[in-house]
Design an enzyme around this catalytic site. Sequence first.
Site, mmCIF file in Angstrom:
data_model
loop_
_atom_site.group_PDB
_atom_site.id
_atom_site.type_symbol
_atom_site.label_atom_id
_atom_site.label_comp_id
_atom_site.label_asym_id
_atom_site.label_seq_id
_atom_site.Cartn_x
_atom_site.Cartn_y
_atom_site.Cartn_z
ATOM 1 N N TYR A 52 0.842 -1.208 0.000
ATOM 2 C CA TYR A 52 0.000 0.000 0.000
ATOM 3 C C TYR A 52 0.874 1.254 0.000
ATOM 4 O O TYR A 52 0.643 2.192 -0.768
ATOM 5 C CB TYR A 52 -0.928 -0.022 1.220
ATOM 6 C CG TYR A 52 -1.949 1.095 1.242
ATOM 7 C CD1 TYR A 52 -3.152 0.978 0.549
ATOM 8 C CD2 TYR A 52 -1.716 2.274 1.958
ATOM 9 C CE1 TYR A 52 -4.087 2.002 0.563
ATOM 10 C CE2 TYR A 52 -2.646 3.298 1.969
ATOM 11 C CZ TYR A 52 -3.830 3.149 1.278
ATOM 12 O OH TYR A 52 -4.760 4.176 1.288
HETATM 13 N N1 LIG Z 1 -10.004 5.362 4.457
HETATM 14 C C1 LIG Z 1 -8.863 6.000 4.652
HETATM 15 O O1 LIG Z 1 -8.489 6.288 5.804
HETATM 16 C C2 LIG Z 1 -7.986 6.397 3.493
HETATM 17 C C3 LIG Z 1 -6.822 7.123 3.783
HETATM 18 C C4 LIG Z 1 -5.992 7.496 2.730
HETATM 19 C C5 LIG Z 1 -6.317 7.158 1.432
HETATM 20 N N2 LIG Z 1 -7.462 6.462 1.175
HETATM 21 C C6 LIG Z 1 -7.741 6.118 -0.224
HETATM 22 O O2 LIG Z 1 -9.010 6.615 -0.597
HETATM 23 C C7 LIG Z 1 -9.603 5.727 -1.554
HETATM 24 C C8 LIG Z 1 -10.973 5.275 -1.059
HETATM 25 O O3 LIG Z 1 -10.803 4.643 0.200
HETATM 26 P P1 LIG Z 1 -12.045 4.145 1.094
HETATM 27 O O4 LIG Z 1 -11.580 4.183 2.497
HETATM 28 O O5 LIG Z 1 -13.299 4.837 0.704
HETATM 29 O O6 LIG Z 1 -12.105 2.607 0.642
HETATM 30 P P2 LIG Z 1 -13.264 1.507 0.794
HETATM 31 O O7 LIG Z 1 -14.353 1.986 1.678
HETATM 32 O O8 LIG Z 1 -12.536 0.259 1.129
HETATM 33 O O9 LIG Z 1 -13.829 1.423 -0.716
HETATM 34 C C9 LIG Z 1 -12.979 1.027 -1.742
HETATM 35 C C10 LIG Z 1 -13.690 1.181 -3.068
HETATM 36 O O10 LIG Z 1 -12.788 0.689 -4.099
HETATM 37 C C11 LIG Z 1 -13.453 -0.333 -4.828
HETATM 38 N N3 LIG Z 1 -12.545 -1.406 -5.232
HETATM 39 C C12 LIG Z 1 -11.571 -1.978 -4.502
HETATM 40 N N4 LIG Z 1 -10.978 -2.946 -5.210
HETATM 41 C C13 LIG Z 1 -11.596 -2.979 -6.416
HETATM 42 C C14 LIG Z 1 -11.437 -3.739 -7.596
HETATM 43 N N5 LIG Z 1 -10.531 -4.741 -7.690
HETATM 44 N N6 LIG Z 1 -12.222 -3.486 -8.655
HETATM 45 C C15 LIG Z 1 -13.186 -2.537 -8.573
HETATM 46 N N7 LIG Z 1 -13.384 -1.765 -7.496
HETATM 47 C C16 LIG Z 1 -12.604 -1.981 -6.432
HETATM 48 C C17 LIG Z 1 -14.475 -0.893 -3.871
HETATM 49 O O11 LIG Z 1 -15.485 -1.535 -4.614
HETATM 50 P P3 LIG Z 1 -16.228 -2.890 -4.082
HETATM 51 O O12 LIG Z 1 -17.408 -2.388 -3.314
HETATM 52 O O13 LIG Z 1 -16.569 -3.589 -5.338
HETATM 53 O O14 LIG Z 1 -15.235 -3.624 -3.231
HETATM 54 C C18 LIG Z 1 -14.961 0.363 -3.163
HETATM 55 O O15 LIG Z 1 -15.904 1.033 -3.948
HETATM 56 C C19 LIG Z 1 -8.611 4.580 -1.738
HETATM 57 O O16 LIG Z 1 -7.788 4.825 -2.853
HETATM 58 C C20 LIG Z 1 -7.794 4.632 -0.462
HETATM 59 O O17 LIG Z 1 -6.519 4.067 -0.620
HETATM 60 C C21 LIG Z 1 -8.298 6.075 2.178
#
Ligand SMILES: NC(=O)c1ccc[n+]([C@@H]2O[C@H](COP(=O)([O-])OP(=O)(O)OC[C@H]3O[C@@H](n4cnc5c(N)ncnc54)[C@H](OP(=O)(O)O)[C@@H]3O)[C@@H](O)[C@H]2O)c1
Length: 247
Positions: free
Chosen positions: A152
Amino acid sequence: MFDDVLHGKKAVVTGASRGIGEAVAATLMRSGSDVTTLQRGPVSPSLLRLADELERSLTGVSVDFADADSIGAAIAEIGAVDILVNNAGTQIRHDSVDFPLADFNRVMQINTSAVFQLSQGFGAHMVARGEGKIVTLASLLSFQGGLRVPAYAASKGAVAQLTKALSNEWASHGVNVNGVAPGYVQTDMNEALLADPDRFRQLNERIPAGRWALPEDIANAVVYLCTPYADYVHGTILPVDGGWLGR
Ligand SMILES: NC(=O)c1ccc[n+]([C@@H]2O[C@H](COP(=O)([O-])OP(=O)(O)OC[C@H]3O[C@@H](n4cnc5c(N)ncnc54)[C@H](OP(=O)(O)O)[C@@H]3O)[C@@H](O)[C@H]2O)c1
């Protein structure tokens, strides 16, 4: 939030089934944009209700970001858009001595290679038309190494550099490429941290704002970068972290 400033714009948001992506898609629609969401499953029911209420067009295209062919097919199906938000991402945790190579490559494919493929595919239309906005989701781990998350951290470091590399080539063509680096956000991705009360408390104490982010905190910054208010913002990684990195 931004009134109707994006009226008539066509936006693509990846990973909008939940979490930050769902909030970004909602904020884009509230700002006047029509939205296509890309994820594996169906379009989020709450986004469908919102689109109905606001009379916006909302379409879902099914894509697996682990599969380059599936990404290519989605780009061809959708065609030219004004805005691309590369939000989808995944997280796998293991001690580095045990980290399986297949897991490392999967994280790099979904978090980095897919972002390049999507940016290139949609960005080519934007460069040809002389306008467009691309936003990537970087991370605190674009700057820091983290623990037990080498893939990551590597993937998000690469996303930050990719953002700047694309900006360097495309800014003079009217295309803004920028990133948002969220701090700790209350989403499924942090299930393990949220389920550990001690770790949750320790993190809260380290965040100057005194709380974790909500998906909407991040979405507001992402959508700002999609508006004309950010026309002179290029190649930046904007931390939205409650002050974490400044500490
Ligand atoms: N949460 C945090 O604290 C945080 C911090 C820094 C950066 N980020 C970044 O922000 C972004 C969103 O994070 P989040 O926390 O909202 O994540 P999340 O709740 O885990 O949601 C991830 C999303 O990505 C989709 N996804 C994952 N793998 C996939 C695949 N192989 N094909 C198609 N879709 C896929 C998921 O779809 P499905 O429903 O189909 O699984 C879901 O819609 C990410 O890039 C993450 O790295 C998050």
